[in-house]
Design a protein around this motif. Structure first.
Motif, PDB file in Angstrom:
ATOM      1  N   GLU A 199       8.493  -0.101  11.211  1.00  0.00           N
ATOM      2  CA  GLU A 199       7.084  -0.036  10.821  1.00  0.00           C
ATOM      3  C   GLU A 199       6.305   0.943  11.693  1.00  0.00           C
ATOM      4  O   GLU A 199       5.510   1.749  11.199  1.00  0.00           O
ATOM      5  N   GLU A 200       6.530   0.896  12.987  1.00  0.00           N
ATOM      6  CA  GLU A 200       5.834   1.797  13.901  1.00  0.00           C
ATOM      7  C   GLU A 200       6.158   3.257  13.594  1.00  0.00           C
ATOM      8  O   GLU A 200       5.269   4.118  13.613  1.00  0.00           O
ATOM      9  N   GLU A 201       7.420   3.545  13.320  1.00  0.00           N
ATOM     10  CA  GLU A 201       7.808   4.914  12.993  1.00  0.00           C
ATOM     11  C   GLU A 201       7.218   5.352  11.656  1.00  0.00           C
ATOM     12  O   GLU A 201       6.815   6.508  11.489  1.00  0.00           O
ATOM     13  N   LYS A 215       0.837  -1.200   0.000  1.00  0.00           N
ATOM     14  CA  LYS A 215       0.000   0.000   0.000  1.00  0.00           C
ATOM     15  C   LYS A 215       0.875   1.255   0.000  1.00  0.00           C
ATOM     16  O   LYS A 215       0.612   2.215  -0.738  1.00  0.00           O
ATOM     17  N   ALA A 216       1.916   1.273   0.826  1.00  0.00           N
ATOM     18  CA  ALA A 216       2.798   2.435   0.885  1.00  0.00           C
ATOM     19  C   ALA A 216       3.504   2.666  -0.451  1.00  0.00           C
ATOM     20  O   ALA A 216       3.665   3.808  -0.890  1.00  0.00           O
ATOM     21  N   ARG A 244      11.577   7.444   6.343  1.00  0.00           N
ATOM     22  CA  ARG A 244      10.994   6.353   7.141  1.00  0.00           C
ATOM     23  C   ARG A 244      10.426   5.254   6.249  1.00  0.00           C
ATOM     24  O   ARG A 244      10.471   4.068   6.608  1.00  0.00           O
ATOM     25  N   TYR A 245       9.882   5.634   5.097  1.00  0.00           N
ATOM     26  CA  TYR A 245       9.418   4.619   4.151  1.00  0.00           C
ATOM     27  C   TYR A 245      10.581   3.741   3.684  1.00  0.00           C
ATOM     28  O   TYR A 245      10.487   2.507   3.676  1.00  0.00           O
ATOM     29  N   GLN A 263       9.882  14.639   1.762  1.00  0.00           N
ATOM     30  CA  GLN A 263      11.164  14.087   1.335  1.00  0.00           C
ATOM     31  C   GLN A 263      12.047  13.684   2.517  1.00  0.00           C
ATOM     32  O   GLN A 263      12.691  12.627   2.493  1.00  0.00           O
ATOM     33  N   ASP A 264      12.071  14.528   3.570  1.00  0.00           N
ATOM     34  CA  ASP A 264      13.007  14.325   4.679  1.00  0.00           C
ATOM     35  C   ASP A 264      12.454  13.455   5.807  1.00  0.00           C
ATOM     36  O   ASP A 264      13.235  12.877   6.567  1.00  0.00           O
TER      37      ASP A 264
END
Length: 231
Positions: free
Chosen positions: A80-82, A18-19, A51-52, A45-46
């Motif tokens: 994942e949590e972040e 999904k991401a 995180r992705y 972007q930052d």
């Protein structure tokens, strides 16, 4: 990870898929059209992309069961949590609450459409998914799907997507005993769904099932587990 009425998928791979759909949709042209610029674009972007990419790398390092360790699992869970924190921000403030973003944009980015009708929830899907397989192309399995008993391609009322789960096993290996053994997942919003495999996977067996998911993240009943030989 996700609550009962959440749009977030319930497993690592579905969330990555999904991401990735969201990131693929959010091109420079889309940002320009929906008014994302300056500090908001810098945040994307930052913060979001950092995180992705961290979550995606942790997932790639974890996904092979033969090489999985407790440390890799912990790293994946933390990443994942972040990531979920910034993903919710992007959904709520960049997309859902942005008047320049249409419902078609939301669905193209992997999100449910906005609700209409006040606080009334979409009904939990009650019907099963009817699927037909197309094995005409080498190393590809195409799934055409619709509501069971329907002759068109429209999804049931209130349904956002089909959740498709599968696993690939060699001939001679035991088939999955239930849906929990179908460890790979794809959330697809428009028929058909095409899965592409490697040359080494040709001749192996694809086991799969599916169910509807509504705009509140509620799931319908599973189909029985089916199988085809990867062409």
């Amino acid at each position: 990870m996700a609550g009962l009425h959440d749009w977030l998928p319930s497993n690592h791979e579905s969330l990555i898929n999904k991401a990735t759909q969201t990131v693929t949709f959010l091109t420079a042209a889309i940002f320009a059209r929906i008014g994302v610029a300056g500090a908001a674009l810098t945040w994307y972007q930052d913060k979001f992309m950092v995180r992705y990419n961290r979550f995606k790398a942790a997932f790639e390092n974890w996904k092979n069961p033969a090489e999985r360790t407790p440390v890799k699992t912990t790293v994946l869970q933390e990443a994942e949590e972040e990531f979920i924190k910034v993903y919710r921000i992007l959904h709520n403030w960049f997309m859902k609450e942005n008047p320049l973003v249409t419902d078609d944009d939301l669905q193209s980015a992997g999100f449910p459409k906005r609700h209409s009708g006040g606080n009334r929830s979409a009904k939990r899907p009650a019907t099963q998914v009817e699927m037909e397989t197309d094995l005409s192309n080498p190393a590809e399995v195409t799934i055409h799907y619709r509501e069971a008993g329907s002759h068109g391609t429209a999804k049931p009322d209130g349904v956002h997507a089909m959740e498709f789960v599968y696993v690939v096993r060699a001939a001679g290996e035991p088939p999955p005993g239930d849906w929990s053994e179908l460890t790979y997942s794809v959330v697809d919003t428009r028929t058909p769904l095409t899965l592409t495999f490697t040359g080494e996977q040709r001749g192996m067996i694809l086991y799969f099932s599916s169910r509807w998911e509504n705009t509140r993240g509620e799931k319908g009943p599973w189909n029985s587990i089916r199988w085809v030989i990867i062409p």
